[in-house]
Enzyme design. Structure first.
Site, mmCIF file in Angstrom:
data_model
loop_
_atom_site.group_PDB
_atom_site.id
_atom_site.type_symbol
_atom_site.label_atom_id
_atom_site.label_comp_id
_atom_site.label_asym_id
_atom_site.label_seq_id
_atom_site.Cartn_x
_atom_site.Cartn_y
_atom_site.Cartn_z
ATOM 1 N N ASP A 125 1.927 75.572 92.296
ATOM 2 C CA ASP A 125 1.397 75.438 90.944
ATOM 3 C C ASP A 125 2.268 74.608 90.007
ATOM 4 O O ASP A 125 2.121 74.687 88.795
ATOM 5 C CB ASP A 125 1.145 76.815 90.335
ATOM 6 N N GLU A 126 3.189 73.825 90.581
ATOM 7 C CA GLU A 126 4.042 73.017 89.721
ATOM 8 C C GLU A 126 4.261 71.626 90.302
ATOM 9 O O GLU A 126 4.362 71.466 91.510
ATOM 10 C CB GLU A 126 5.407 73.694 89.534
#
Length: 404
Positions: A125-126
Site C-alpha cells: 500500500d505504499e
DNA sequence: TCTGGGGTCCTAGGACCC
DNA sequence: TCTGGGGTCCTAGGACCC
C-alpha cells in the site's frame, strides 16, 4: 529530486467506515468470520449488530488494519487480537482477503505508473514516485500532479490515499503522514524547522522502538533535538553508519534515488502454530508442517523463476525467542526435496527442548533461474577447460616471481 | 490474553586466501 | 616463531518496515 510518497487505505466498504472495524486474524476461530468474508454482501443481509465482535475472538492473530473509528480506542496495526479486544471489545472483526488486497495493490500501482512511470514499490500500500520529469510535475509545488493521481486512484479503486510531496524520499514519507487518510501535504526544504523538527524521532522512517527508546534515555525526543546533537557524539553512541545517518535524517537530508526495479534477495515461508508444539511429542505434525513449508517455498521460487543456494530455518520458542540456522549449498536450487533435506540438517543444529510456536524456511542468495542456467554452463566450460586455466595461473606466478 | 508473515539491511566474528 | 593488512564468504542475530 522531487519525491512523492503515496500510500493507500486498503479498507473498502464505505458503509463500515464510521464503525470500529478491525481486519486481521490469520487463524479465525469465530465461525461468523467466514460469513463476513464478503462484507459488502453481508452488510446487505446481516444487521451490523450481528457482525462478529472482537470480544468473541480467540486465536493468535494480529490486526492488519483498522478503521479510524477503531483507532480512536488505541487499536492499531500489528497489535495482538487479544489486546485489541481488551481495548475495544465491541469492534467488528473481519478476515483479511489477501487475493483482494493484492488485486487492489496492483491496480493502485498501475494507475500511478500510467501517470508517473518512475515508481518504487514499498509493499502493498505504499510507493515512492519521482516526478521530476513528469510533465507538469512542478506545478504548485507538485500539488496538481498529486491531486491528479489521487483522483485517478479513487476512480479506479474506490480507495482514498494520502500523499506527501517533498525534495526527497525521507521527507515525502513524513509529509504523507500529515494529512491522513485522503490528504496532500507538501513539505519544502525551508519547512524543516517548523514542520519536521517538532516531531518525535520515531517519525523518521528507520528509527524504530529500540533506537527510539535509546534516544529517549539520552533525553532526545524530537527530531529538532536530534538535529542539535554533535554528529561525532551520535557516532559514538550509535555506531559509524547509524550515527551519521541519524544526523543527516534529522536535517532532512536524503540522497537515495527512487529505485524502480530490484531483485529479491530471499524468499521464505513461515507459520505460527495454533498451539505450541514439542519437537518430540508432536513430531508427526511438526514434520508434516515442515515439509509443507518447503513444498510451498519451492513452488514460490519456481513460479517466480528463481533459484537460491542458502537454505535456512527459523524457529520461535514458546518464550518468543527466535533462532536461525542456515547452510549454503554448492549449487543453486528450487527443488522441494533439496530444500527439505538441507533445512532438515539445519534443524538438527538447534536446541529443541522448549516448545515451538513458529517454524519457517528460507532460501537466500537468489538468482534468476535463467541466469543460473547460464552460469552453470559457463562453469562447466571452465571445468572442462581446466588445463588452460591452471596454465594461466602458473604463467602468472612465473611472471610475478620475476619481479622479486 | 501476549506478540502474523513476508521481506531488507546491518553487524560481527571466524575461515580462508593473498 | 611470530605476525602485517585486506578482501570475500559464511553464519547468527537483530532492528526495522509494510
Amino acid at each position: 529530486m522531487d519525491a512523492f510518497f503515496a500510500s493507500i487505505e486498503l479498507l473498502r466498504y464505505p458503509q463500515l467506515k464510521g464503525l470500529p472495524v478491525v481486519i486481521g486474524g490469520g487463524r479465525r476461530k469465530v465461525d461468523e468470520l467466514l460469513l463476513a468474508a464478503e462484507p459488502e454482501r453481508a452488510t446487505r443481509f446481516i444487521p451490523v449488530a450481528d457482525f462478529p465482535r472482537l470480544l468473541d475472538y480467540v486465536g493468535r492473530g494480529v490486526i492488519t488494519t483498522a478503521t479510524y473509528a477503531a483507532r480512536q480506542f488505541g487499536v492499531g496495526s500489528a497489535m495482538g487480537m487479544m489486546k485489541a479486544a481488551k481495548l475495544c471489545p465491541q469492534a467488528i472483526v473481519l478476515p483479511v482477503d489477501f487475493e483482494e488486497v493484492r488485486k487492489y495493490s496492483r491496480l493502485f500501482k498501475s494507475t500511478i505508473t500510467e501517470i508517473a512511470p518512475v515508481m518504487q514499490d514499498r509493499g502493498v500500500d505504499e510507493v515512492y514516485i519521482d516526478f521530476t520529469d513528469v510533465p507538469g510535475g512542478q506545478r504548485e509545488g507538485g500539488r496538481v500532479l498529486a491531486r491528479l493521481i489521487q483522483k485517478a486512484i479513487f476512480e479506479k479503486t474506490g480507495l482514498t490515499c494520502s500523499v506527501g510531496v517533498a525534495p526527497n524520499k525521507l521527507l515525502a514519507k513524513m509529509a504523507s503522514e500529515f494529512n491522513k487518510p485522503n490528504g496532500i501535504s507538501i513539505v519544502h526544504a525551508e519547512d524543516l524547522q517548523t514542520q519536521i523538527w517538532p516531531l518525535n524521532v520515531r517519525k523518521i522512517n528507520g528509527i524504530g522502538p529500540k533506537a527510539g527508546e535509546k534516544l529517549a534515555r539520552l533525553h532526545i525526543h524530537t527530531i529538532g533535538e536530534l538535529a542539535a546533537q554533535d554528529p561525532g557524539w551520535l557516532v559514538d553512541n550509535f555506531g559509524k553508519a547509524t550515527g551519521a545517518w541519524m544526523h543527516e535524517a534529522a536535517w532532512g537530508r536524503d540522497e537515495r534515488p527512487v529505485v524502480t526495479e530490484s531483485e529479491p534477495v530471499s524468499m521464505s515461508r513461515e507459520t505460527t502454530f495454533d498451539r505450541d508444539l514439542h519437537a518430540v511429542r508432536d513430531k508427526a505434525s511438526l514434520s508434516a508442517i515442515f515439509t509443507e513449508l518447503c513444498v510451498k517455498l519451492a513452488e514460490d521460487l519456481q513460479r517466480k523463476g528463481y533459484v537460491g543456494k542458502t537454505i535456512g530455518i527459523k524457529l520461535r520458542y514458546d518464550n518468543f525467542k527466535s533462532v536461525t540456522r542456515d547452510q549454503t549449498l554448492d549449487s543453486y536450487t528450487a527443488d522441494a526435496k533439496t530444500i527439505r533435506h538441507t533445512a532438515g540438517l539445519c534443524l538438527k543444529r538447534v536446541p529443541l527442548e522448549l516448545r515451538l510456536r513458529l517454524l519457517g524456511v528460507r532460501v537466500g542468495t537468489l538468482l534468476k533461474a535463467s541466469e543460473a542456467a547460464k552460469a552453470q554452463s559457463t562453469e562447466s566450460k571452465t571445468v572442462s577447460a581446466g588445463v588452460p586455466v591452471a596454465q594461466a595461473a602458473i604463467d602468472f606466478i612465473a611472471t610475478t616471481d620475476q619481479l622479486f
